[in-house]
Design a protein around this motif. Structure first.
Motif, PDB file in Angstrom:
ATOM      1  N   SER A   1       7.616  -3.819  -8.117  1.00  0.00           N
ATOM      2  CA  SER A   1       7.350  -2.711  -8.627  1.00  0.00           C
ATOM      3  C   SER A   1       7.792  -2.457  -9.771  1.00  0.00           C
ATOM      4  O   SER A   1       8.478  -3.541 -10.476  1.00  0.00           O
ATOM      5  N   LYS A   2       7.140  -1.670 -10.711  1.00  0.00           N
ATOM      6  CA  LYS A   2       7.454  -1.527 -12.179  1.00  0.00           C
ATOM      7  C   LYS A   2       8.962  -1.403 -12.323  1.00  0.00           C
ATOM      8  O   LYS A   2       9.304  -1.491 -13.569  1.00  0.00           O
TER       9      LYS A   2
ATOM     10  N   ASP B   1       0.899  -1.110   0.060  1.00  0.00           N
ATOM     11  CA  ASP B   1       0.032   0.000   0.093  1.00  0.00           C
ATOM     12  C   ASP B   1       0.761   1.146   0.062  1.00  0.00           C
ATOM     13  O   ASP B   1       0.563   2.051  -0.707  1.00  0.00           O
ATOM     14  N   ALA B   2       1.810   1.235   0.667  1.00  0.00           N
ATOM     15  CA  ALA B   2       2.937   2.443   0.856  1.00  0.00           C
ATOM     16  C   ALA B   2       3.356   2.371  -0.528  1.00  0.00           C
ATOM     17  O   ALA B   2       3.704   3.760  -1.076  1.00  0.00           O
ATOM     18  N   GLN B   3       3.778   1.696  -1.067  1.00  0.00           N
ATOM     19  CA  GLN B   3       4.587   1.646  -2.296  1.00  0.00           C
ATOM     20  C   GLN B   3       3.505   2.081  -3.578  1.00  0.00           C
ATOM     21  O   GLN B   3       4.066   3.154  -4.316  1.00  0.00           O
ATOM     22  N   LYS B   4       2.247   1.720  -3.492  1.00  0.00           N
ATOM     23  CA  LYS B   4       1.225   2.345  -4.312  1.00  0.00           C
ATOM     24  C   LYS B   4       1.311   3.711  -4.295  1.00  0.00           C
ATOM     25  O   LYS B   4       1.305   4.340  -5.399  1.00  0.00           O
ATOM     26  N   TRP B   5       1.167   4.480  -2.934  1.00  0.00           N
ATOM     27  CA  TRP B   5       1.178   5.887  -3.125  1.00  0.00           C
ATOM     28  C   TRP B   5       2.402   6.417  -3.303  1.00  0.00           C
ATOM     29  O   TRP B   5       2.295   7.715  -4.178  1.00  0.00           O
TER      30      TRP B   5
ATOM     31  N   THR C   1      12.903  -0.903 -11.006  1.00  0.00           N
ATOM     32  CA  THR C   1      14.058  -1.303  -9.622  1.00  0.00           C
ATOM     33  C   THR C   1      14.262  -0.167  -8.826  1.00  0.00           C
ATOM     34  O   THR C   1      14.051   0.923  -9.323  1.00  0.00           O
ATOM     35  N   PRO C   2      14.918  -0.523  -7.512  1.00  0.00           N
ATOM     36  CA  PRO C   2      15.242   0.657  -6.824  1.00  0.00           C
ATOM     37  C   PRO C   2      16.287   1.702  -7.476  1.00  0.00           C
ATOM     38  O   PRO C   2      16.123   2.647  -7.408  1.00  0.00           O
ATOM     39  N   ALA C   3      17.257   1.039  -8.406  1.00  0.00           N
ATOM     40  CA  ALA C   3      18.274   1.538  -9.067  1.00  0.00           C
ATOM     41  C   ALA C   3      17.564   2.501 -10.140  1.00  0.00           C
ATOM     42  O   ALA C   3      18.136   3.559 -10.391  1.00  0.00           O
ATOM     43  N   GLN C   4      16.652   1.891 -10.875  1.00  0.00           N
ATOM     44  CA  GLN C   4      15.888   2.662 -11.799  1.00  0.00           C
ATOM     45  C   GLN C   4      14.968   3.936 -11.319  1.00  0.00           C
ATOM     46  O   GLN C   4      15.052   5.087 -11.743  1.00  0.00           O
ATOM     47  N   TRP C   5      14.572   3.670 -10.033  1.00  0.00           N
ATOM     48  CA  TRP C   5      13.830   5.000  -9.383  1.00  0.00           C
ATOM     49  C   TRP C   5      14.813   5.893  -8.944  1.00  0.00           C
ATOM     50  O   TRP C   5      14.537   7.092  -9.373  1.00  0.00           O
ATOM     51  N   LEU C   6      16.013   5.510  -8.548  1.00  0.00           N
ATOM     52  CA  LEU C   6      16.875   6.541  -8.127  1.00  0.00           C
ATOM     53  C   LEU C   6      17.590   7.289  -9.322  1.00  0.00           C
ATOM     54  O   LEU C   6      17.908   8.455  -9.287  1.00  0.00           O
ATOM     55  N   LYS C   7      17.913   6.650 -10.389  1.00  0.00           N
ATOM     56  CA  LYS C   7      18.116   7.237 -11.752  1.00  0.00           C
ATOM     57  C   LYS C   7      17.004   8.187 -12.197  1.00  0.00           C
ATOM     58  O   LYS C   7      17.618   9.468 -12.775  1.00  0.00           O
ATOM     59  N   SER C   8      16.076   7.805 -12.053  1.00  0.00           N
ATOM     60  CA  SER C   8      14.807   8.970 -12.699  1.00  0.00           C
ATOM     61  C   SER C   8      14.978   9.980 -11.533  1.00  0.00           C
ATOM     62  O   SER C   8      14.748  11.220 -12.169  1.00  0.00           O
ATOM     63  N   ALA C   9      15.143   9.932 -10.210  1.00  0.00           N
ATOM     64  CA  ALA C   9      15.335  10.967  -9.366  1.00  0.00           C
ATOM     65  C   ALA C   9      16.489  11.849  -9.940  1.00  0.00           C
ATOM     66  O   ALA C   9      16.588  13.218  -9.878  1.00  0.00           O
TER      67      ALA C   9
ATOM     68  N   ALA D   1       2.862   9.205  -6.362  1.00  0.00           N
ATOM     69  CA  ALA D   1       3.380  10.572  -6.714  1.00  0.00           C
ATOM     70  C   ALA D   1       4.655  10.443  -7.535  1.00  0.00           C
ATOM     71  O   ALA D   1       4.857  11.669  -8.209  1.00  0.00           O
ATOM     72  N   ALA D   2       5.466   9.691  -7.457  1.00  0.00           N
ATOM     73  CA  ALA D   2       6.557   9.515  -8.445  1.00  0.00           C
ATOM     74  C   ALA D   2       6.269   9.652  -9.924  1.00  0.00           C
ATOM     75  O   ALA D   2       6.817  10.125 -10.673  1.00  0.00           O
ATOM     76  N   ASN D   3       5.054   9.186 -10.249  1.00  0.00           N
ATOM     77  CA  ASN D   3       4.485   9.282 -11.724  1.00  0.00           C
ATOM     78  C   ASN D   3       4.250  10.605 -11.848  1.00  0.00           C
ATOM     79  O   ASN D   3       4.028  10.798 -13.026  1.00  0.00           O
ATOM     80  N   GLN D   4       4.019  11.458 -11.010  1.00  0.00           N
ATOM     81  CA  GLN D   4       3.754  12.724 -11.172  1.00  0.00           C
ATOM     82  C   GLN D   4       5.224  13.761 -10.814  1.00  0.00           C
ATOM     83  O   GLN D   4       5.213  14.885 -10.504  1.00  0.00           O
ATOM     84  N   ASN D   5       6.355  13.025 -10.944  1.00  0.00           N
ATOM     85  CA  ASN D   5       7.682  13.653 -10.801  1.00  0.00           C
ATOM     86  C   ASN D   5       7.700  14.208  -9.535  1.00  0.00           C
ATOM     87  O   ASN D   5       8.695  15.242  -9.242  1.00  0.00           O
ATOM     88  N   ASN D   6       7.255  13.492  -8.561  1.00  0.00           N
ATOM     89  CA  ASN D   6       7.593  13.770  -7.253  1.00  0.00           C
ATOM     90  C   ASN D   6       9.008  13.112  -6.632  1.00  0.00           C
ATOM     91  O   ASN D   6       9.220  11.785  -6.661  1.00  0.00           O
ATOM     92  N   ILE D   7       9.915  13.759  -6.602  1.00  0.00           N
ATOM     93  CA  ILE D   7      11.393  13.133  -6.502  1.00  0.00           C
ATOM     94  C   ILE D   7      11.547  12.726  -5.364  1.00  0.00           C
ATOM     95  O   ILE D   7      12.223  11.732  -5.124  1.00  0.00           O
ATOM     96  N   TYR D   8      11.019  13.195  -4.157  1.00  0.00           N
ATOM     97  CA  TYR D   8      11.071  12.641  -2.863  1.00  0.00           C
ATOM     98  C   TYR D   8      10.422  11.082  -2.777  1.00  0.00           C
ATOM     99  O   TYR D   8      11.181  10.407  -2.332  1.00  0.00           O
TER     100      TYR D   8
END
Length: 326
Positions: free
Chosen positions: A117-118, A80-84, A120-128, A88-95
């Motif tokens: 998750s769609k 549930d936490a990851q879903k939210w 990996t953690p590494a991919q999310w960090l790269k997006s950030a 937010a991340a899909n709306q460019n929320n960097i946090y």
């Protein structure tokens, strides 16, 4: 070229502006405000249903804090936490991207139950990093601080602090005090004080309280110390309220505050609003009767009215947790 730079700055401002949000109804705005108030009072469970209202309306900040509230309550990354966070991340929320990126080190890893998750953690960090780096290069102080969080390179923390970001200035003071950088012994202490002063002046309440203690211990300046304790209280900081109230009531008598039992009792009584968050109630149960024992019934009545007026004219009580929590 000037047009490109203007457009880039506008885009970066959209990403990092705290005012950009979904179009919320009045009810949804009020729910968000209440949810954030409870979250900042360490009441994650109570905050959840309020944040949910605004999060369901696609408000990315509420989505981020709802993910935070759920994760903190469970103490690990749940589905549930990851879903939210992802909403937010899909709306460019960097946090949110950073928290998703850090999930590789989350307790769920040890428990072997991390949600899928769609990315990996590494991919999310790269997006950030991809979103944050251009903003940082264009001088956004908050982005510079997030670059420090993403890369752990001290130069980004220093750039953010030198650009006026109060949280970065606070951590510069903390790091300098703990031995970061190269200073002559007497210069190190001076640097700590300078960073704390800048952070306090920048509006960061934890720095206000630390600077009050620093300036008293280093310079013996009671007037400046009193000023910053009262400023922290005016900002709604729990530590500022509890200290200001106790010192006014001389329970104990520190920093040479003039005795004001009515105001001291009133401020201490405000802390009852934090029952259930931060274990403050134990302090209130001990201190409030101690102050009351010095007062007449009419003074307590006066203090009750003072407390009502304070609540109506000051920000809600808060522990001021950092937005990017661990």
């Amino acid at each position: 070229m000037q047009l490109i730079n203007f457009m880039m700055c506008g885009f970066l401002a959209l990403i990092f502006s705290a005012t950009v949000e979904a179009q919320l109804t009045q009810q949804q705005k009020e729910a968000k405000i209440k949810g954030l108030e409870l979250y900042n009072q360490y009441k994650a469970i109570s905050a959840t249903p309020f944040l949910q209202i605004a999060a369901n309306a696609d408000d990315k900040e509420s989505q981020y804090y709802l993910g935070e509230a759920i994760r903190k309550n469970k103490r690990y990354m749940t589905e549930d936490a990851q879903k939210w966070y992802e909403a937010a991340a899909n709306q460019n929320n960097i946090y949110a991207m950073i928290q998703l990126g850090r999930s590789g080190n989350d307790l769920c890893t040890a428990m072997d139950n991390c949600p899928k998750s769609k990315n990996t953690p590494a991919q999310w960090l790269k997006s950030a990093l991809d979103l944050t780096a251009p903003a940082a290069e264009h001088g956004n102080p908050e982005a510079m601080y997030l670059m420090y969080e993403l890369t752990l390179k001290q130069e980004w923390l220093e750039k953010s602090a030198n650009s006026g970001y109060a949280l970065a200035q606070y951590w510069m003071a903390t790091g300098t005090r703990q031995g970061d950088g190269f200073f002559l012994p007497w210069k190190r202490n001076e640097a700590v004080g300078n960073w704390l002063k800048l952070s306090a002046e920048g509006g960061y309440p934890p720095a206000m309280m630390e600077y009050a203690a620093f300036i008293f211990e280093d310079k013996g300046d009671l007037a400046v110390a009193r000023h910053w304790i009262s400023e922290a209280a005016n900002a709604g900081y729990q530590s500022g309220i509890s200290s200001y109230g106790a010192y006014l009531a001389h329970s104990p008598s520190l920093y040479d505050f003039p005795l004001d039992l009515v105001k001291g009792y009133a401020l201490t009584s405000l802390l009852k609003d934090l029952d259930g968050g931060g274990d403050v109630q134990v302090y209130v149960n001990e201190t409030l009767p101690e102050i009351a024992s010095k007062m007449k019934p009419e003074q307590i009545s006066e203090a009750t009215e003072f407390a009502k007026k304070w609540k109506a004219t000051h920000p809600p009580l808060s522990f001021f947790p950092e937005k990017l929590s661990r």
